[in-house]
Design a protein around this motif. Structure first.
Motif, short mmCIF file in Angstrom:
data_model
loop_
_atom_site.label_atom_id
_atom_site.label_comp_id
_atom_site.label_asym_id
_atom_site.label_seq_id
_atom_site.Cartn_x
_atom_site.Cartn_y
_atom_site.Cartn_z
N ILE A 71 -5.01 6.42 0.33
CA ILE A 71 -4.41 5.65 -0.57
C ILE A 71 -3.12 6.08 -0.45
O ILE A 71 -2.35 5.62 -1.07
N GLU A 72 -2.64 8.30 -1.08
CA GLU A 72 -1.40 8.18 -0.99
C GLU A 72 -0.45 7.49 -0.01
O GLU A 72 0.57 7.86 0.03
N ARG A 73 -1.20 7.80 1.12
CA ARG A 73 -0.53 7.70 2.50
C ARG A 73 -0.26 6.10 2.59
O ARG A 73 0.60 6.06 3.95
N ASN A 121 0.76 -1.38 0.07
CA ASN A 121 0.30 -0.15 -0.18
C ASN A 121 0.68 1.28 0.27
O ASN A 121 0.52 2.58 -0.59
N GLU A 122 2.00 1.10 0.50
CA GLU A 122 2.49 2.56 0.79
C GLU A 122 3.74 2.85 -0.05
O GLU A 122 3.38 3.82 -1.13
N MET A 123 3.90 1.64 -0.98
CA MET A 123 3.88 2.13 -2.79
C MET A 123 3.25 2.40 -3.02
O MET A 123 3.83 3.20 -4.47
N VAL A 124 2.63 1.67 -3.82
CA VAL A 124 1.27 2.15 -4.75
C VAL A 124 1.65 3.86 -4.53
O VAL A 124 0.84 4.55 -5.13
N GLY A 125 1.42 3.67 -3.21
CA GLY A 125 0.85 5.68 -3.05
C GLY A 125 1.38 5.91 -2.81
O GLY A 125 0.83 7.76 -3.82
N SER A 126 2.82 6.48 -2.09
CA SER A 126 4.03 6.70 -3.67
C SER A 126 4.45 7.06 -4.75
O SER A 126 4.65 8.24 -4.88
N ARG A 127 3.37 6.35 -5.70
CA ARG A 127 3.81 5.91 -6.96
C ARG A 127 3.05 6.97 -7.47
O ARG A 127 2.81 7.53 -7.97
N ILE A 128 1.62 6.81 -6.37
CA ILE A 128 0.44 7.99 -7.60
C ILE A 128 1.04 8.46 -6.89
O ILE A 128 0.69 9.63 -7.93
N ARG A 129 0.95 9.27 -6.07
CA ARG A 129 1.87 10.39 -5.77
C ARG A 129 3.03 11.47 -5.86
O ARG A 129 2.18 12.45 -6.87
N ASP A 176 0.13 -1.26 -14.64
CA ASP A 176 2.26 -1.99 -14.45
C ASP A 176 2.89 -1.26 -13.58
O ASP A 176 3.37 -1.67 -12.61
N ASP A 177 2.86 0.57 -13.61
CA ASP A 177 4.03 2.03 -12.99
C ASP A 177 3.24 1.03 -11.74
O ASP A 177 4.63 1.88 -10.95
N LEU A 178 2.55 0.73 -11.27
CA LEU A 178 1.92 0.94 -9.84
C LEU A 178 2.61 -0.16 -8.84
O LEU A 178 2.91 -0.02 -8.15
N PHE A 179 3.62 -0.79 -9.88
CA PHE A 179 3.65 -2.39 -8.76
C PHE A 179 5.49 -2.16 -10.00
O PHE A 179 5.40 -3.76 -9.00
N THR A 180 5.84 -2.29 -10.48
CA THR A 180 6.55 -2.28 -11.44
C THR A 180 7.97 -1.81 -11.39
O THR A 180 7.26 -0.12 -11.11
N ASP A 181 9.60 -1.66 -11.42
CA ASP A 181 10.31 -0.42 -11.10
C ASP A 181 10.10 -0.32 -12.60
O ASP A 181 10.09 -1.05 -13.78
N SER A 234 -10.03 0.46 -4.52
CA SER A 234 -9.89 -0.61 -5.99
C SER A 234 -9.57 -0.26 -7.34
O SER A 234 -9.24 0.13 -7.70
N LEU A 235 -10.24 -1.33 -7.46
CA LEU A 235 -9.42 -1.76 -9.41
C LEU A 235 -10.14 -1.08 -9.86
O LEU A 235 -8.84 -0.07 -10.27
N LEU A 236 -11.09 -0.53 -9.71
CA LEU A 236 -11.74 0.75 -10.37
C LEU A 236 -11.19 2.02 -10.80
O LEU A 236 -10.69 3.10 -11.39
N VAL A 237 -11.24 2.02 -9.05
CA VAL A 237 -10.94 3.20 -8.73
C VAL A 237 -8.86 3.69 -9.11
O VAL A 237 -8.74 5.10 -9.47
N ALA A 238 -8.17 2.27 -8.96
CA ALA A 238 -6.97 2.32 -9.29
C ALA A 238 -7.14 2.77 -11.19
O ALA A 238 -6.29 3.48 -11.01
#
Length: 82
Positions: free
Chosen positions: A53-55, A18-26, A77-82, A61-65
């Motif tokens: 979400i950002e924090r 969650n922290e990784m995804v939030g950081s990438r969204i931010r 993919d950008d949310l989960f891979t480098d 949800s998948l739809l919101v993402a």
């Protein structure tokens, strides 16, 4: 006892994800000079939920993402891979 340990490990991994995804969204949001309010309004979610979400305190949800990624011009993919 083993179940408690496995649950603890799973929760720790979920928090890190969650922290990784939030950081990438931010970072994607900041790259486009959008505010949290801009994104929340455009993807039709509450600003409080978006902030969580950002924090890394909530996972979308998948739809919101998907909506967030479309707006921020990144792929899921950008949310989960480098």
């Amino acid at each position: 006892m083993a179940h408690a340990f496995l649950f603890s490990c799973a929760m720790e991994n979920q928090e890190k994800l969650n922290e990784m995804v939030g950081s990438r969204i931010r970072q994607a949001r900041l790259n486009l000079n959008y505010t949290q309010s801009d994104v929340a309004e455009r993807v039709e979610i509450d600003i409080t939920h978006y902030s969580r979400i950002e924090r890394g305190k909530s996972n979308p949800s998948l739809l919101v993402a998907y909506r967030i990624c479309q707006l921020l011009q990144i792929s899921l993919d950008d949310l989960f891979t480098d």
